[in-house]
Motif scaffolding. Structure first.
Motif, mmCIF file in Angstrom:
data_model
loop_
_atom_site.group_PDB
_atom_site.id
_atom_site.type_symbol
_atom_site.label_atom_id
_atom_site.label_comp_id
_atom_site.label_asym_id
_atom_site.label_seq_id
_atom_site.Cartn_x
_atom_site.Cartn_y
_atom_site.Cartn_z
ATOM 1 N N PRO A 1 37.873 34.739 34.921
ATOM 2 C CA PRO A 1 36.712 35.475 35.354
ATOM 3 C C PRO A 1 37.108 36.393 36.716
ATOM 4 O O PRO A 1 38.212 36.115 37.195
ATOM 5 C CB PRO A 1 35.569 34.562 35.791
ATOM 6 C CG PRO A 1 36.534 33.237 36.345
ATOM 7 C CD PRO A 1 37.971 33.385 35.447
ATOM 8 N N TRP A 2 36.008 37.138 37.324
ATOM 9 C CA TRP A 2 36.253 37.960 38.329
ATOM 10 C C TRP A 2 35.780 37.059 39.853
ATOM 11 O O TRP A 2 36.127 37.747 40.645
ATOM 12 C CB TRP A 2 35.246 39.396 38.242
ATOM 13 C CG TRP A 2 34.007 39.024 37.820
ATOM 14 C CD1 TRP A 2 33.693 39.300 36.534
ATOM 15 C CD2 TRP A 2 32.920 38.940 38.606
ATOM 16 N NE1 TRP A 2 32.268 39.010 36.391
ATOM 17 C CE2 TRP A 2 31.649 38.763 37.676
ATOM 18 C CE3 TRP A 2 32.700 38.598 39.758
ATOM 19 C CZ2 TRP A 2 30.527 38.532 38.122
ATOM 20 C CZ3 TRP A 2 31.134 38.280 40.422
ATOM 21 C CH2 TRP A 2 30.204 38.127 39.526
ATOM 22 N N ASN A 3 35.179 35.993 39.797
ATOM 23 C CA ASN A 3 34.495 35.445 40.918
ATOM 24 C C ASN A 3 35.699 34.808 41.772
ATOM 25 O O ASN A 3 35.241 34.899 43.061
ATOM 26 C CB ASN A 3 33.326 34.796 40.669
ATOM 27 C CG ASN A 3 33.572 33.600 39.796
ATOM 28 O OD1 ASN A 3 34.480 33.740 38.890
ATOM 29 N ND2 ASN A 3 32.798 32.646 39.767
ATOM 30 N N PHE A 4 36.425 34.259 41.172
ATOM 31 C CA PHE A 4 37.524 33.588 41.777
ATOM 32 C C PHE A 4 38.899 34.075 41.410
ATOM 33 O O PHE A 4 39.538 33.297 40.501
ATOM 34 C CB PHE A 4 37.535 31.947 41.870
ATOM 35 C CG PHE A 4 36.154 31.560 42.815
ATOM 36 C CD1 PHE A 4 36.371 31.320 44.158
ATOM 37 C CD2 PHE A 4 35.030 31.522 42.292
ATOM 38 C CE1 PHE A 4 35.177 30.710 44.726
ATOM 39 C CE2 PHE A 4 33.855 30.913 42.945
ATOM 40 C CZ PHE A 4 34.025 30.663 44.314
ATOM 41 N N PRO A 5 39.180 35.278 41.387
ATOM 42 C CA PRO A 5 40.065 35.599 40.424
ATOM 43 C C PRO A 5 41.419 35.132 40.320
ATOM 44 O O PRO A 5 42.030 34.525 39.284
ATOM 45 C CB PRO A 5 40.507 37.205 40.830
ATOM 46 C CG PRO A 5 39.254 37.576 41.625
ATOM 47 C CD PRO A 5 38.413 36.400 42.190
ATOM 48 N N LEU A 6 41.958 34.780 41.622
ATOM 49 C CA LEU A 6 43.477 34.108 41.472
ATOM 50 C C LEU A 6 43.336 32.512 41.585
ATOM 51 O O LEU A 6 44.245 32.019 40.767
ATOM 52 C CB LEU A 6 44.532 34.570 42.839
ATOM 53 C CG LEU A 6 45.827 34.373 42.479
ATOM 54 C CD1 LEU A 6 46.384 35.035 41.389
ATOM 55 C CD2 LEU A 6 46.653 34.876 43.722
ATOM 56 N N MET A 7 42.346 32.144 42.037
ATOM 57 C CA MET A 7 42.269 30.598 41.786
ATOM 58 C C MET A 7 41.837 30.142 40.504
ATOM 59 O O MET A 7 42.453 29.209 39.918
ATOM 60 C CB MET A 7 40.974 29.966 42.842
ATOM 61 C CG MET A 7 41.108 28.572 43.088
ATOM 62 S SD MET A 7 39.869 28.044 44.458
ATOM 63 C CE MET A 7 38.342 28.135 43.488
ATOM 64 N N MET A 8 41.020 30.908 39.889
ATOM 65 C CA MET A 8 40.916 30.675 38.288
ATOM 66 C C MET A 8 41.992 30.911 37.516
ATOM 67 O O MET A 8 42.308 30.166 36.608
ATOM 68 C CB MET A 8 39.617 31.421 37.929
ATOM 69 C CG MET A 8 38.506 31.062 38.591
ATOM 70 S SD MET A 8 37.647 29.396 37.952
ATOM 71 C CE MET A 8 38.050 28.441 39.807
ATOM 72 N N THR A 9 42.939 31.988 37.977
ATOM 73 C CA THR A 9 43.981 31.991 37.196
ATOM 74 C C THR A 9 44.938 30.915 37.306
ATOM 75 O O THR A 9 45.487 30.553 36.346
ATOM 76 C CB THR A 9 44.852 33.363 37.807
ATOM 77 O OG1 THR A 9 44.026 34.478 37.462
ATOM 78 C CG2 THR A 9 46.196 33.648 37.316
ATOM 79 N N ALA A 10 45.164 30.230 38.460
ATOM 80 C CA ALA A 10 46.086 29.364 38.749
ATOM 81 C C ALA A 10 45.548 27.941 37.996
ATOM 82 O O ALA A 10 46.275 27.437 37.601
ATOM 83 C CB ALA A 10 46.203 28.929 40.332
ATOM 84 N N SER B 1 39.894 39.546 34.450
ATOM 85 C CA SER B 1 38.697 40.274 34.453
ATOM 86 C C SER B 1 38.970 41.669 34.736
ATOM 87 O O SER B 1 39.649 42.085 35.634
ATOM 88 C CB SER B 1 37.749 39.770 35.138
ATOM 89 O OG SER B 1 36.307 40.707 35.089
ATOM 90 N N GLU B 2 38.354 42.839 33.961
ATOM 91 C CA GLU B 2 38.579 44.217 34.441
ATOM 92 C C GLU B 2 37.891 44.323 35.784
ATOM 93 O O GLU B 2 38.010 45.595 36.402
ATOM 94 C CB GLU B 2 37.788 44.886 33.270
ATOM 95 C CG GLU B 2 36.409 44.950 33.164
ATOM 96 C CD GLU B 2 35.834 43.634 32.389
ATOM 97 O OE1 GLU B 2 34.472 43.645 32.148
ATOM 98 O OE2 GLU B 2 36.701 42.907 31.840
#
Length: 500
Positions: free
Chosen positions: A168-177, A195-196
């Motif tokens: 998602p876009w709300n915590f971009p890199l933390m959610m990615t990790a 997220s775009e």
């Protein structure tokens, strides 16, 4: 340790970062344009400025990336690499992220509007996740089953194959990790679809992953939209697992795509309408009120576990709500580049209008607007902290996920009533409980229908504790060793002895 940057220093760094943005997809160890050549604009919601035109991937790019990921997995360069060796590569990635922490945080702040202080906190979480999962992977053991002397039975854990992570876009890199760290540690090939609304930090991460030594094809990044490249990944017959954080509606759609294709595993962390229950026996209502306000207004309320439903025992409700209102006064939105801003901008125009529409519904449905309910003038998308009192479970603002800085206050008289109110929701991602009565704490905690319960805190936890929900909040778990289990497959091996 470097000194904290000032507002002016962040502004200066922002100009430098904007001049060097990577905007292409990362496929097969190279940055490339989308096959179609299409792009989309990503915008700074605090200013309205177009930051960049980013490659807009679709099904053709997904097919290409999946083929590359499968080839990389089958080669065994990563999937069959010794766990200790994978650990070293991922720890190097974490070190590079630490070196570029300010830049990565700034990319998320510019891209989706969160305050820079919040983004720096996210970076600590992201880096901690990479390190924790890296350190865990060579400490996961298989099993020897109890058998008679005629056989040896082994239970092995093996990587799944190709994992598509949609974040998602709300915590971009933390959610990615949270998604990619256990998947990579377990030996999978990972395709990331950011997220775009916030693709920039993921593309910078791809550069760092390459520098860290993650082999070609093992980690790829496909910016684009959910209905194009996301759908293609979900329908792919050669993707083994789909990991998603986002709305419940999209999560349901992804499960359908999995059923229409190859029955791939689907792990979902979806919406929430989390209850935060305050009993009258709390000793320090000022402290609890501060936490209750932070639970909803942190990150502009764009948080899946936001404490958006505040349930307060009626004997202290009036006093407590006044304290929450006082706390909210100090949480007004400001420039995301200002380290003193608690709230920033709403991610984009559609989300901004959605939040304002819910506020209008709350007024129309008869809830009492105690504060906020308005936006700030100017090009930025800023909404003030908003508190509704006298909310009922029949109102849209009391039942539906708003994903913005809107707090709904309910009253209750009895413990049973509080539990019933808390559980009267389609969601079950998180719940909070404030009390000094240990017997009550244990009774209520066990009866709350939630994947996680925060007692006398909100959003507590670390890398050792799993994160995820129940009911329509999803089915998977991020963080802890339990996430490693989700990205691996059990294989049973039965060896007959003395018979060959």
């Amino acid at each position: 340790m470097s000194h904290p940057k000032t507002y002016a220093e962040w502004q200066t760094m922002a100009e430098s970062v904007k001049a060097n943005l990577e905007t292409r997809a990362f496929i097969d160890d190279a940055f490339v344009d989308a096959v179609s050549g299409d792009t989309f604009e990503t915008t700074n919601p605090a200013t309205g400025e177009v930051l960049a035109k980013v490659a807009s991937c679709d099904a053709a790019d997904a097919d290409k990336a999946v083929a590359v990921a499968r080839r990389a997995f089958n080669s065994g360069e990563w999937s069959r690499m010794a766990p200790g060796a994978r650990k070293k590569v991922l720890l190097k990635l974490a070190d590079l992220m630490q070196q570029h922490r300010d830049e990565l945080a700034l990319l998320d702040t510019l891209d989706m509007g969160k305050p820079i202080g919040s983004s720096l906190g996210d970076m600590a979480g992201a880096i901690g996740t990479i390190r924790h999962q890296a350190e865990s992977i060579d400490k996961v053991y298989g099993e020897v089953a109890p058998t008679g002397e005629e056989a040896l039975a082994l239970v092995l854990r093996e990587p799944l194959g190709v994992v598509a992570s949609i974040v998602p876009w709300n915590f971009p890199l933390m959610m990615t990790a949270w998604k990619i760290a256990p998947a990579l540690a377990a030996g999978n090939s990972v395709i990331l679809k950011p997220s775009e609304k916030s693709p920039l930090s993921a593309l910078r991460l791809a550069q760092l992953a390459k520098e860290a030594g993650i082999p070609s094809g093992v980690f790829q990044v496909l910016p684009g939209f959910g209905h194009t490249v996301g759908k293609a990944l979900a329908l792919s017959m050669d993707v083994n697992c789909l990991a998603f954080t986002g709305s419940t509606g999209v999560g349901k759609q992804l499960m359908q795509y999995a059923g229409q294709s190859n029955l791939k595993r689907v792990y979902l962390e979806c919406g929430g309408k989390s209850p935060n229950i305050v009993f009258a026996d709390c000793k320090n209502l000022d402290k609890v009120a501060q936490h209750a306000a932070e639970a909803i207004f942190h990150n502009q309320g764009e948080v899946c576990i936001a404490g958006s439903r505040l349930l307060v025992e009626n004997s202290v409700r009036e006093t407590f709500v006044d304290k929450v209102l006082a706390a909210a006064e100090n949480m007004q939105p400001g420039d995301p580049l200002d380290p003193n801003s608690f709230m920033g901008a709403i991610v984009d125009r559609s989300q901004y209008e959605r939040i304002l529409d819910y506020i209008r519904k709350g007024v129309e449905e008869g809830a009492q607007l105690r504060t906020g309910g308005k936006s700030l003038e100017g090009p930025g998308l800023f909404i003030c902290p908003t508190v509704f009192d006298g909310v009922t479970d029949k109102m849209a603002i009391g039942r539906e996920e708003i994903f913005g800085p809107v707090l709904s206050v309910f009253g209750f008289d009895r413990e049973e009533e509080a539990i019933a109110l808390a559980n009267d929701s389609d969601y079950g991602l998180a719940a909070g409980l404030w009390s000094q009565d240990i017997d009550r704490i244990m009774r209520v905690t066990r009866r709350l229908e939630s994947g996680q319960v925060f007692v006398n805190n909100w959003a507590g936890g670390d890398q050792t504790v799993p994160f995820g929900g129940v009911k329509q909040s999803g089915n998977g778990r991020d963080k802890s060793h339990h996430s490693l289990e989700e990205y691996s497959e059990l294989k049973s091996v039965w060896i007959s002895l003395g018979s060959a």
